[in-house]
Design a protein around this motif. Sequence first.
Motif, PDB file in Angstrom:
ATOM      1  N   UNK A 148       0.831  -1.202   0.000  1.00  0.00           N
ATOM      2  CA  UNK A 148       0.000   0.000   0.000  1.00  0.00           C
ATOM      3  C   UNK A 148       0.861   1.245   0.000  1.00  0.00           C
ATOM      4  N   UNK A 149       1.465   1.573   1.130  1.00  0.00           N
ATOM      5  CA  UNK A 149       2.060   2.909   1.256  1.00  0.00           C
ATOM      6  C   UNK A 149       3.214   3.158   0.292  1.00  0.00           C
ATOM      7  N   UNK A 150       4.188   2.260   0.238  1.00  0.00           N
ATOM      8  CA  UNK A 150       5.344   2.527  -0.614  1.00  0.00           C
ATOM      9  C   UNK A 150       4.980   2.419  -2.086  1.00  0.00           C
ATOM     10  N   UNK A 151       4.257   1.372  -2.450  1.00  0.00           N
ATOM     11  CA  UNK A 151       3.857   1.225  -3.852  1.00  0.00           C
ATOM     12  C   UNK A 151       2.929   2.352  -4.282  1.00  0.00           C
ATOM     13  N   UNK A 152       2.031   2.771  -3.394  1.00  0.00           N
ATOM     14  CA  UNK A 152       1.150   3.894  -3.708  1.00  0.00           C
ATOM     15  C   UNK A 152       1.963   5.152  -3.971  1.00  0.00           C
ATOM     16  N   UNK A 153       2.965   5.405  -3.118  1.00  0.00           N
ATOM     17  CA  UNK A 153       3.825   6.579  -3.307  1.00  0.00           C
ATOM     18  C   UNK A 153       4.637   6.450  -4.592  1.00  0.00           C
ATOM     19  N   UNK A 154       5.125   5.241  -4.886  1.00  0.00           N
ATOM     20  CA  UNK A 154       5.925   5.038  -6.093  1.00  0.00           C
ATOM     21  C   UNK A 154       5.097   5.359  -7.338  1.00  0.00           C
ATOM     22  N   UNK A 156       2.439   7.284  -7.491  1.00  0.00           N
ATOM     23  CA  UNK A 156       2.098   8.705  -7.490  1.00  0.00           C
ATOM     24  C   UNK A 156       3.261   9.548  -8.003  1.00  0.00           C
ATOM     25  N   UNK A 157       4.467   9.239  -7.555  1.00  0.00           N
ATOM     26  CA  UNK A 157       5.645  10.037  -7.912  1.00  0.00           C
ATOM     27  C   UNK A 157       6.137   9.718  -9.317  1.00  0.00           C
ATOM     28  N   UNK A 158       6.227   8.418  -9.637  1.00  0.00           N
ATOM     29  CA  UNK A 158       6.891   7.995 -10.877  1.00  0.00           C
ATOM     30  C   UNK A 158       5.903   7.859 -12.023  1.00  0.00           C
ATOM     31  N   UNK A 164      10.827  14.328 -12.268  1.00  0.00           N
ATOM     32  CA  UNK A 164      12.140  14.233 -12.909  1.00  0.00           C
ATOM     33  C   UNK A 164      13.169  15.069 -12.163  1.00  0.00           C
ATOM     34  N   UNK A 165      14.430  14.803 -12.461  1.00  0.00           N
ATOM     35  CA  UNK A 165      15.529  15.507 -11.814  1.00  0.00           C
ATOM     36  C   UNK A 165      15.384  17.010 -12.007  1.00  0.00           C
ATOM     37  N   UNK A 166      15.630  17.760 -10.925  1.00  0.00           N
ATOM     38  CA  UNK A 166      15.591  19.209 -10.980  1.00  0.00           C
ATOM     39  C   UNK A 166      14.234  19.811 -10.719  1.00  0.00           C
ATOM     40  N   UNK A 167      13.172  19.008 -10.724  1.00  0.00           N
ATOM     41  CA  UNK A 167      11.852  19.555 -10.453  1.00  0.00           C
ATOM     42  C   UNK A 167      11.665  19.801  -8.958  1.00  0.00           C
ATOM     43  N   UNK A 168      10.744  20.725  -8.639  1.00  0.00           N
ATOM     44  CA  UNK A 168      10.421  21.053  -7.254  1.00  0.00           C
ATOM     45  C   UNK A 168       9.146  20.317  -6.875  1.00  0.00           C
ATOM     46  N   UNK A 188      14.977  10.541  -7.424  1.00  0.00           N
ATOM     47  CA  UNK A 188      14.909  10.948  -8.824  1.00  0.00           C
ATOM     48  C   UNK A 188      15.571  12.300  -9.074  1.00  0.00           C
ATOM     49  N   UNK A 189      16.176  12.860  -8.063  1.00  0.00           N
ATOM     50  CA  UNK A 189      16.882  14.112  -8.233  1.00  0.00           C
ATOM     51  C   UNK A 189      16.031  15.343  -8.081  1.00  0.00           C
ATOM     52  N   UNK A 190      14.808  15.188  -7.520  1.00  0.00           N
ATOM     53  CA  UNK A 190      13.936  16.337  -7.309  1.00  0.00           C
ATOM     54  C   UNK A 190      14.358  17.105  -6.055  1.00  0.00           C
ATOM     55  N   UNK A 191      14.016  18.380  -6.029  1.00  0.00           N
ATOM     56  CA  UNK A 191      14.173  19.219  -4.835  1.00  0.00           C
ATOM     57  C   UNK A 191      12.877  19.079  -4.047  1.00  0.00           C
TER      58      UNK A 191
END
Length: 341
Positions: A148-154, A156-158, A164-168, A188-191
Amino acid sequence: MRAAIYRSFGGPVSIEEIDDPPCPPHGVIVAVGSTGLCRSDWHGWQGHDPDIPLPNVPGHELAGTVVEVGPDVRNWAVGARVTVPFVCACGECAACARGDQQVCERQTQPGFTHHGSFAERVALDHADVNLVAVPDAVDLDTAASLGCRFATAYRAVVQVADVRAGQRVAVHGCGGVGLSAVMIAAARGAHVVAVDPSERSRARAVELGAAQTCSDADGVTEMDVSIDAFGAPTTMRASLGCLRPRGRHVQVGLLGADDTPPVPMGAVIARELQILGSHGMAAHTYPAMLAEIADGTLRPQDLVRETIGLDEAPARLMALGEPSAGVGGVTVVRVAAIIGS
């Protein structure tokens, strides 16, 4: 088997001896090794999903060992170490045909549509569609958090926000889902800016890669992506409010009883904001996430803050509505003494 069970919404949760679940012809029975203590189960116990059949055994984040296999299952055998997405898909509907099993039209969810994993055994439907093998290098405490939690976050983010890298990226709410999102976005290199009123949760967010933290969203602006990982009208609006023009808001946290809050649609239109929902993750997309865990890019094991026994689960579940619940990471319930490889 022993299980935590409640017979009315908001009523007592107790450990009882109940019948073992029957094995579905297309499914399996899993001896539960570990199961996550998740706020979604608290929402269920509160009656925010009135369709849950009573009495109910909560629990939908799980890992364990297959102990019985239905006659229609082709790809799994007794002894397999497995986890499963909290959405168990049918594999046959239009959504499944598109590869979108996480929004299956005929989905089942342990702990919501039938007895869940706060028990020694749990039935899982459509095993060939939904089961995910747990690599030997991943212990069951960690694997339980993936469902649930980690896969859900994955997802949502990916997969949804395409960070992507450099995004806020702003993450509102640093419980299990939020801290997972912080880790994944930072990898992923995000701020990453982590927003949470708890000093302890903000400190954990920094440990997991957040570049900045704050107790509220005042002053947080020009975000490319903002994720409401808590689930409340206030955090939803704060998430929308901190975006740059054409920024992406991802709603992950459940809103509970207030699931139709006012949305500042004027700002959404004028600034061309994107509002995206994210609901779990399909089993067939787990390999990419597991590969990042295997090579050390992602360390979900760092999110497990404590383990408790099944006897402790009822009181802890009922306390999940308290402000301090979920602070600092994930709590795992060890159901059986089969932890590890």
